[in-house]
Design an enzyme around this catalytic site. Structure first.
Site, PDB file in Angstrom:
ATOM      1  N   THR A 131      10.047   5.262   4.422  1.00 44.27           N
ATOM      2  CA  THR A 131       8.492   5.032   4.483  1.00 44.27           C
ATOM      3  C   THR A 131       7.727   6.363   5.533  1.00 44.27           C
ATOM      4  O   THR A 131       6.595   6.787   4.653  1.00 44.27           O
ATOM      5  CB  THR A 131       8.015   3.462   5.934  1.00 44.27           C
ATOM      6  OG1 THR A 131       7.858   2.278   4.931  1.00 44.27           O
ATOM      7  CG2 THR A 131       6.302   3.556   5.632  1.00 44.27           C
ATOM      8  N   SER A 170      13.555   0.461  -1.294  1.00 45.22           N
ATOM      9  CA  SER A 170      13.618  -1.262  -1.069  1.00 45.22           C
ATOM     10  C   SER A 170      14.245  -1.063  -2.942  1.00 45.22           C
ATOM     11  O   SER A 170      15.039  -1.990  -3.160  1.00 45.22           O
ATOM     12  CB  SER A 170      12.764  -1.714  -1.016  1.00 45.22           C
ATOM     13  OG  SER A 170      13.083  -2.672   0.694  1.00 45.22           O
ATOM     14  N   LYS A 180       7.715  -8.706  -3.147  1.00 45.92           N
ATOM     15  CA  LYS A 180       8.647  -8.106  -3.264  1.00 45.92           C
ATOM     16  C   LYS A 180       7.639  -7.438  -1.655  1.00 45.92           C
ATOM     17  O   LYS A 180       6.039  -7.781  -2.022  1.00 45.92           O
ATOM     18  CB  LYS A 180       8.841  -7.123  -4.105  1.00 45.92           C
ATOM     19  CG  LYS A 180       8.914  -5.835  -2.800  1.00 45.92           C
ATOM     20  CD  LYS A 180      10.666  -6.269  -3.050  1.00 45.92           C
ATOM     21  CE  LYS A 180      11.591  -5.515  -2.094  1.00 45.92           C
ATOM     22  NZ  LYS A 180      11.937  -5.785  -0.600  1.00 45.92           N
ATOM     23  N   ASN A 192       9.045   1.923  13.001  1.00 46.15           N
ATOM     24  CA  ASN A 192       9.227   2.667  12.577  1.00 46.15           C
ATOM     25  C   ASN A 192       8.367   4.002  11.290  1.00 46.15           C
ATOM     26  O   ASN A 192       9.178   4.911  11.310  1.00 46.15           O
ATOM     27  CB  ASN A 192      10.175   1.480  11.384  1.00 46.15           C
ATOM     28  CG  ASN A 192      10.424   2.511   9.975  1.00 46.15           C
ATOM     29  OD1 ASN A 192      10.646   1.863   9.265  1.00 46.15           O
ATOM     30  ND2 ASN A 192      12.110   2.918  10.434  1.00 46.15           N
ATOM     31  N   LYS A 202       4.279 -11.398   1.102  1.00 51.86           N
ATOM     32  CA  LYS A 202       4.381 -11.188   2.877  1.00 51.86           C
ATOM     33  C   LYS A 202       5.116 -12.312   3.284  1.00 51.86           C
ATOM     34  O   LYS A 202       4.408 -13.692   2.975  1.00 51.86           O
ATOM     35  CB  LYS A 202       3.475 -10.084   3.329  1.00 51.86           C
ATOM     36  CG  LYS A 202       3.304  -9.502   4.533  1.00 51.86           C
ATOM     37  CD  LYS A 202       4.401  -8.101   3.849  1.00 51.86           C
ATOM     38  CE  LYS A 202       3.632  -7.522   5.738  1.00 51.86           C
ATOM     39  NZ  LYS A 202       3.673  -6.079   4.308  1.00 51.86           N
TER      40      LYS A 202
HETATM   41  N1  GLU Z   1       6.956  -4.157   4.456  1.00 50.21           N
HETATM   42  C1  GLU Z   1       7.493  -2.914   4.160  1.00 50.21           C
HETATM   43  C2  GLU Z   1       5.592  -2.734   2.981  1.00 50.21           C
HETATM   44  O1  GLU Z   1       4.812  -2.975   4.193  1.00 50.21           O
HETATM   45  C3  GLU Z   1       8.253  -2.311   2.947  1.00 50.21           C
HETATM   46  C4  GLU Z   1       8.249  -3.838   2.488  1.00 50.21           C
HETATM   47  C5  GLU Z   1       9.487  -3.715   1.281  1.00 50.21           C
HETATM   48  O2  GLU Z   1      10.386  -2.531   0.998  1.00 50.21           O
HETATM   49  O3  GLU Z   1       9.633  -4.478   0.429  1.00 50.21           O
HETATM   50  O4  GLU Z   1       5.435  -2.202   2.373  1.00 50.21           O
END
Ligand code: GLU
Length: 424
Positions: free
Chosen positions: A198, A357, A78, A229, A114
């Protein structure tokens, strides 16, 4: 070199080496076996793709992108996808490892991943951005799926990009697969509360750290670096909870008023002018001035390597809440710890996004959707539980909150690896 030229990249600024160093610190205290250490300090899979995109003028441009899965022991990989001209494989590897620990710390059933594409999205038209997003989704489709790897927004990507990716994967399969990405628009299986999750998590974290340090949010001043964001929602929700937001910045510049900024006015000013710079009733500050302002809490909510050995000695805030991933280097951590500055680590402070998420994915899989009140309540429960577990480990071992958080997270992944055993 002029005063504004970026400092040369030092090994101490390599996010992947820094992520491994943070892991090693925890592995040492946990006394992990050499074999387990070797497994967990590397990424499991890294996919590098180069792909053509048709530009509006008929020419072709080739882009480079990555999807990295650090670990999948506790569940599907994820993590978000960023579009940034300076992203690279080493950065994405670090971000994927941080996702593993973040999900483990929240105790949600995911590993870490990622993705990134080397591109400045501001240079693309809307149609070009759509073609790039769709082609990249197709290029990494061999890895992604609701049971294997679930992307989400990150720096410079949003719900619209997620919709294009979900549609691309669904069209290639021949049926809709909403659970393949999170952070989607509500119309196609997105979740209530995800866009603000977040920043809401940062705010919950700020309240928890104030309780721990016996501080009153109403007498606490804050500077926020980054007004995307994460930064903008954090500023808005923290102001609602009584914190005084004295400074914010974005790519247009920084603005400061020691008496506090009116965050709603600032959001309107940004909508009207495209940035926070020039906000009436504030004075301009540079990025480095913002980081070193005399405030109580600093929230870095932009990119990695903002607080390094070069400026850690000059930070005046007594608390740093990491809205971004990896804003503080391990060398800076040592200096801050010596100076008594409390750092609430990224894997806790910005985990609200991936936690909601997770709720979105669960809702998609069940085709049953919750109300925002329920989402926010469950988010707060999970974050507060993780916060308490992090503090408990930090206090037990007399270590920083970052190390406390890593001890909880790394142990969970190590235990899961031991229980599963090694195949074959
Ligand atoms: N990009 C966000 C993070 O760094 C969310 C990742 C997600 O929701 O999978 O945590």
């Amino acid at each position: 070199m002029t005063a504004t030229a970026p400092a040369p990249a030092l090994p101490a600024d390599d996010p992947w080496l820094n992520a491994q160093r943070q892991f090693d610190n925890a592995a040492q205290i946990l006394n992990l076996s050499p074999g387990l250490r070797a497994v967990l300090r590397e990424v499991r899979r890294e996919l590098l793709v180069r792909f053509p995109v048709k530009m509006d003028n008929g020419s072709l441009r080739v882009f480079e992108g990555y999807r990295v899965q650090h670990n999948t022991t506790r569940g599907p990989a994820k993590g978000g996808i960023r579009f940034h001209p300076q992203t690279n494989l080493e950065e994405v590897k670090a971000l994927s490892m941080w996702m593993t620990w973040k999900c483990a710390l929240m105790n949600i059933p995911y590993g870490g991943a990622k993705g990134g594409v080397v591109v400045d999205p501001k240079e693309l038209s809307h149609r070009e951005l759509e073609r790039l997003s769709r082609r990249f989704a197709s290029e990494i489709s061999m890895l992604i799926g609701p049971d294997s790897d679930i992307p989400a927004p990150d720096v410079n990507t949003n719900a619209e990009v997620m919709a294009w990716m979900m549609d691309t994967i669904s069209m290639e399969a021949g049926y809709s697969i909403p659970a393949v990405v999170t952070g989607k628009p509500l119309d196609i299986g997105g979740s209530e509360g995800r866009p603000s999750a977040t920043g809401r998590g940062v705010t919950i974290t700020a309240i928890e750290i104030c309780k721990r340090l016996d501080r009153d949010p109403n007498a606490t001043t804050v500077a926020v670096q980054g007004f995307g964001n994460v930064g903008s929602v954090s500023a808005e929700l923290m102001a609602e909870r009584g914190f005084r937001i004295c400074a914010v910045s974005d790519v247009s510049g920084g603005v400061y008023n020691p008496m506090g900024l009116h965050v709603h006015g600032l959001l309107n000013h940004r909508s009207a002018t495209g940035g926070v710079a020039g906000f009436p009733g504030s004075r301009p500050v540079t990025n480095s001035e913002l980081l070193e302002l005399p405030v109580d809490i600093l929230v870095p909510a932009a990119l990695e390597n903002q607080i390094t050995a070069r400026n850690a000695g000059r930070i005046q805030a007594s608390v740093i809440i990491e809205g971004a991933n990896g804003p503080t280097t391990p060398d800076a951590d040592l200096i801050l710890e010596q100076r008594g500055v409390v750092v609430v680590p990224d894997i806790l402070a910005n985990a609200g996004g991936v936690t909601v998420s997770y709720f979105e994915w669960v809702q998609d899989l069940q085709s049953f959707f919750w109300e925002e009140g329920e989402i926010n309540k469950q988010l707060e429960r999970i974050l507060r539980r993780a916060f308490a577990q992090m503090c408990q480990q930090a206090d037990l071992h007399h270590v920083s909150l970052r190390l406390g958080a890593y001890l909880v997270a790394v142990k969970r992944v190590a235990d899961a690896t031991a229980v599963r055993g090694i195949y074959p």
